[in-house]
Scaffold this active site. Structure first.
Site, PDB file in Angstrom:
ATOM      1  N   GLY A  10       0.830  -1.207   0.000  1.00 42.81           N
ATOM      2  CA  GLY A  10       0.000   0.000   0.000  1.00 42.81           C
ATOM      3  C   GLY A  10       0.860   1.252   0.000  1.00 42.81           C
ATOM      4  O   GLY A  10       1.974   1.235   0.514  1.00 42.81           O
ATOM      5  N   ASP A 109       5.631  -5.050   5.879  1.00 40.58           N
ATOM      6  CA  ASP A 109       6.007  -6.419   6.261  1.00 40.58           C
ATOM      7  C   ASP A 109       5.859  -7.409   5.097  1.00 40.58           C
ATOM      8  O   ASP A 109       6.718  -8.276   4.903  1.00 40.58           O
ATOM      9  CB  ASP A 109       5.232  -6.877   7.503  1.00 40.58           C
ATOM     10  CG  ASP A 109       3.738  -6.925   7.293  1.00 40.58           C
ATOM     11  OD1 ASP A 109       3.228  -6.139   6.472  1.00 40.58           O
ATOM     12  OD2 ASP A 109       3.065  -7.748   7.946  1.00 40.58           O
ATOM     13  N   THR A 111       6.163  -6.788   1.880  1.00 42.97           N
ATOM     14  CA  THR A 111       7.257  -6.508   0.939  1.00 42.97           C
ATOM     15  C   THR A 111       8.591  -7.024   1.497  1.00 42.97           C
ATOM     16  O   THR A 111       9.409  -7.581   0.750  1.00 42.97           O
ATOM     17  CB  THR A 111       7.328  -4.984   0.686  1.00 42.97           C
ATOM     18  OG1 THR A 111       6.052  -4.555   0.214  1.00 42.97           O
ATOM     19  CG2 THR A 111       8.387  -4.629  -0.333  1.00 42.97           C
ATOM     20  N   THR A 131       5.303   2.143   6.249  1.00 41.22           N
ATOM     21  CA  THR A 131       3.902   1.823   6.531  1.00 41.22           C
ATOM     22  C   THR A 131       3.333   2.826   7.520  1.00 41.22           C
ATOM     23  O   THR A 131       4.008   3.197   8.492  1.00 41.22           O
ATOM     24  CB  THR A 131       3.661   0.394   7.084  1.00 41.22           C
ATOM     25  OG1 THR A 131       2.304   0.314   7.535  1.00 41.22           O
ATOM     26  CG2 THR A 131       4.554   0.026   8.244  1.00 41.22           C
ATOM     27  N   ILE A 132       2.114   3.245   7.257  1.00 38.93           N
ATOM     28  CA  ILE A 132       1.458   4.137   8.228  1.00 38.93           C
ATOM     29  C   ILE A 132       1.210   3.383   9.530  1.00 38.93           C
ATOM     30  O   ILE A 132       1.012   3.992  10.571  1.00 38.93           O
ATOM     31  CB  ILE A 132       0.128   4.721   7.687  1.00 38.93           C
ATOM     32  CG1 ILE A 132      -0.896   3.621   7.387  1.00 38.93           C
ATOM     33  CG2 ILE A 132       0.371   5.612   6.488  1.00 38.93           C
ATOM     34  CD1 ILE A 132      -2.323   4.135   7.227  1.00 38.93           C
ATOM     35  N   ASP A 133       1.213   2.034   9.474  1.00 36.37           N
ATOM     36  CA  ASP A 133       0.833   1.237  10.646  1.00 36.37           C
ATOM     37  C   ASP A 133       1.911   1.209  11.736  1.00 36.37           C
ATOM     38  O   ASP A 133       1.619   0.851  12.878  1.00 36.37           O
ATOM     39  CB  ASP A 133       0.530  -0.214  10.239  1.00 36.37           C
ATOM     40  CG  ASP A 133      -0.530  -0.306   9.161  1.00 36.37           C
ATOM     41  OD1 ASP A 133      -1.313   0.652   9.029  1.00 36.37           O
ATOM     42  OD2 ASP A 133      -0.565  -1.332   8.451  1.00 36.37           O
ATOM     43  N   GLY A 176      -4.467   0.777  10.620  1.00 33.91           N
ATOM     44  CA  GLY A 176      -3.382   0.216  11.433  1.00 33.91           C
ATOM     45  C   GLY A 176      -3.302  -1.303  11.410  1.00 33.91           C
ATOM     46  O   GLY A 176      -2.448  -1.884  12.061  1.00 33.91           O
ATOM     47  N   ARG A 272     -22.160   8.481  17.392  1.00 26.91           N
ATOM     48  CA  ARG A 272     -21.877   8.648  15.964  1.00 26.91           C
ATOM     49  C   ARG A 272     -20.473   8.127  15.642  1.00 26.91           C
ATOM     50  O   ARG A 272     -19.588   8.168  16.503  1.00 26.91           O
ATOM     51  CB  ARG A 272     -21.969  10.123  15.559  1.00 26.91           C
ATOM     52  CG  ARG A 272     -23.355  10.712  15.713  1.00 26.91           C
ATOM     53  CD  ARG A 272     -24.335  10.017  14.780  1.00 26.91           C
ATOM     54  NE  ARG A 272     -25.684  10.440  15.054  1.00 26.91           N
ATOM     55  CZ  ARG A 272     -26.287  11.465  14.442  1.00 26.91           C
ATOM     56  NH1 ARG A 272     -25.650  12.156  13.527  1.00 26.91           N
ATOM     57  NH2 ARG A 272     -27.518  11.785  14.752  1.00 26.91           N
TER      58      ARG A 272
HETATM   59  O1  F6P Z   1      -1.018  -1.267   5.838  1.00 27.04           O
HETATM   60  C1  F6P Z   1      -1.495   0.006   5.527  1.00 27.04           C
HETATM   61  C2  F6P Z   1      -3.003  -0.001   5.465  1.00 27.04           C
HETATM   62  O2  F6P Z   1      -3.439   1.323   5.173  1.00 27.04           O
HETATM   63  C3  F6P Z   1      -3.688  -0.527   6.717  1.00 27.04           C
HETATM   64  O3  F6P Z   1      -3.685   0.386   7.780  1.00 27.04           O
HETATM   65  C4  F6P Z   1      -5.038  -0.873   6.167  1.00 27.04           C
HETATM   66  O4  F6P Z   1      -5.651  -1.883   6.938  1.00 27.04           O
HETATM   67  C5  F6P Z   1      -4.738  -1.391   4.788  1.00 27.04           C
HETATM   68  O5  F6P Z   1      -3.470  -0.859   4.433  1.00 27.04           O
HETATM   69  C6  F6P Z   1      -5.742  -1.002   3.744  1.00 27.04           C
HETATM   70  O6  F6P Z   1      -5.383  -1.586   2.554  1.00 27.04           O
HETATM   71  P1  F6P Z   1      -6.047  -1.198   1.159  1.00 27.04           P
HETATM   72  O7  F6P Z   1      -5.433   0.067   0.689  1.00 27.04           O
HETATM   73  O8  F6P Z   1      -5.739  -2.364   0.276  1.00 27.04           O
HETATM   74  O9  F6P Z   1      -7.517  -1.023   1.395  1.00 27.04           O
END
Ligand code: F6P
Length: 357
Positions: A10, A109, A111, A131-133, A176, A272
């Site tokens: 991603g 991870d 990759t 990764t943003i995670d 995440g 909400r």
């Molecule tokens: O690993 C990055 C991430 O944005 C995760 O936080 C998320 O669960 C996933 O990728 C979303 O993947 P996609 O872009 O395939 O919907």
């Protein structure tokens, strides 16, 4: 020296900053020929690549996305376009035919796991943790995380004022995957009242109790930051979709709605939800991520120049270092109950939705 470069998985803010740093460093320091593969491992499998010169990577530091494109489906060990066949030998042959001395792979991870497999087949690979995670082992930070946290914290801040006006319970769902880093950091940064993470399955009565306690104490609103991978104790993950031909087919989403439904049954306040989604991945990286990406890219170029490989560059105690790909492949890094952010949040009265951590 000829060096290949690709962005896998991603996308993430800071990818272009790393591409720029690797390419400029290699061009300026050792006059290398740098080749960028298009759409991640897909470009390596299908032979789609282009030369990266100084001009082609100028002016991209602040741009979101990746100028090379990426794919979160392409895996040379299970090529989706050929009945999941193993085409890794073809990839190895292409690497040698192109006269590559090294391949810099920018990814998460998945990759890094593929990269480790290719390294075992004789390719010289240097990884850069994206990764943003923030869930890669061996590095204190991945680039892109700070930007995602900034976006999520801003969203929580905005929910705060409207929650207060309407006396509502507002739930924000962050990305995440199976790690709670984004929700934890954004939750602490915004002073969220309740933070729910995949690492600590929540007890709904504890969550509802924390909302009621605020109401009865005169604070007639509650802000909840929930990670997409969070689930109730004994409950299931909220799965949004399954992408069959992806190496990690599960796409999470909807944890906020699951929680909202259960809270509505227990509270009188309106509840909400906001699901932030890919907003966390798009747009310009924060200055922190631009700096980290530039350090990672420059350091990856050094490792390549020194003829070392099978490594992922990493940030450890504020310094650039490396870790073997073998130690990264197939693992993720999770939030720990005794971590500093969890402890600080607890000490200011934040609930993690559990009786005991
Ligand atoms: O690993 C990055 C991430 O944005 C995760 O936080 C998320 O669960 C996933 O990728 C979303 O993947 P996609 O872009 O395939 O919907």
């Amino acid at each position: 020296m000829r060096v290949g470069l690709l962005t896998g998985g991603g996308d993430c803010p800071g990818l272009n900053a790393v591409i720029r740093a690797v390419t400029k460093s290699l061009l300026l320091r050792c006059g290398a020929d740098v080749v960028g593969f298009e759409d991640g491992f897909l470009g390596l499998i299908e032979g789609r690549y282009r030369t990266l010169d100084y001009k082609s990577v100028s002016g991209i530091l602040t741009d979101g996305g990746t100028i090379l494109g990426t794919s979160n489906k392409a895996n040379p060990f299970r090529y989706f376009a050929q009945d999941n066949a193993d085409v890794s030998d073809d990839v190895v042959a292409r690497y040698h035919d192109m006269g590559l001395d090294a391949l810099v792979v920018i990814g998460g991870d998945g990759t890094m796991t593929i990269s480790h497999g290719l390294q075992e087949k004789g390719l010289a690979i240097v990884g850069v943790p994206k990764t943003i995670d923030n869930d890669l082992v061996g590095t204190d930070r991945t680039f892109g995380f700070d930007t995602a946290v900034t976006v999520a914290a801003n969203a929580l801040d905005r929910l705060h004022s409207t929650a207060q006006s309407h006396h509502r319970v507002m739930i924000l769902e962050t990305m995440g995957r199976y790690a709670g880093w984004i929700a934890l950091h954004a939750g602490v940064a915004s002073g969220s009242d309740i933070i729910l993470l995949p690492e600590f399955p929540y007890e709904i009565d504890v969550v509802a109790g924390a909302c009621l306690k605020r109401e009865r104490g005169g604070q007639r609103f509650t802000i909840i930051a929930i990670a997409e991978g969070a689930k109730p104790k004994g409950g299931e993950l909220a799965i949004q979709r399954i992408i069959e031909d992806s190496p990690d087919p599960i796409r999470l989403g909807g944890a906020a709605n699951v929680l909202a439904k259960m809270l509505e049954e227990r509270l009188e306040s309106e509840v909400r939800t906001t699901i932030l989604g890919h907003v966390q991945r798009g747009g310009t990286p924060t200055p922190f991520d631009r700096i980290l990406s530039t350090h990672f890219g420059s350091h990856a170029a050094y490792v390549v120049e020194e003829g070392r490989s099978g490594l992922m560059v990493a940030l450890s105690d504020g310094k650039m270092t490396e870790i073997p790909l073998a130690d990264v492949a197939g693992k993720i890094r999770n939030v720990q109950p005794d971590g500093p952010h969890v402890r600080a949040a607890l000490s200011v009265g934040t609930s993690f939705g559990v009786r005991v951590l």
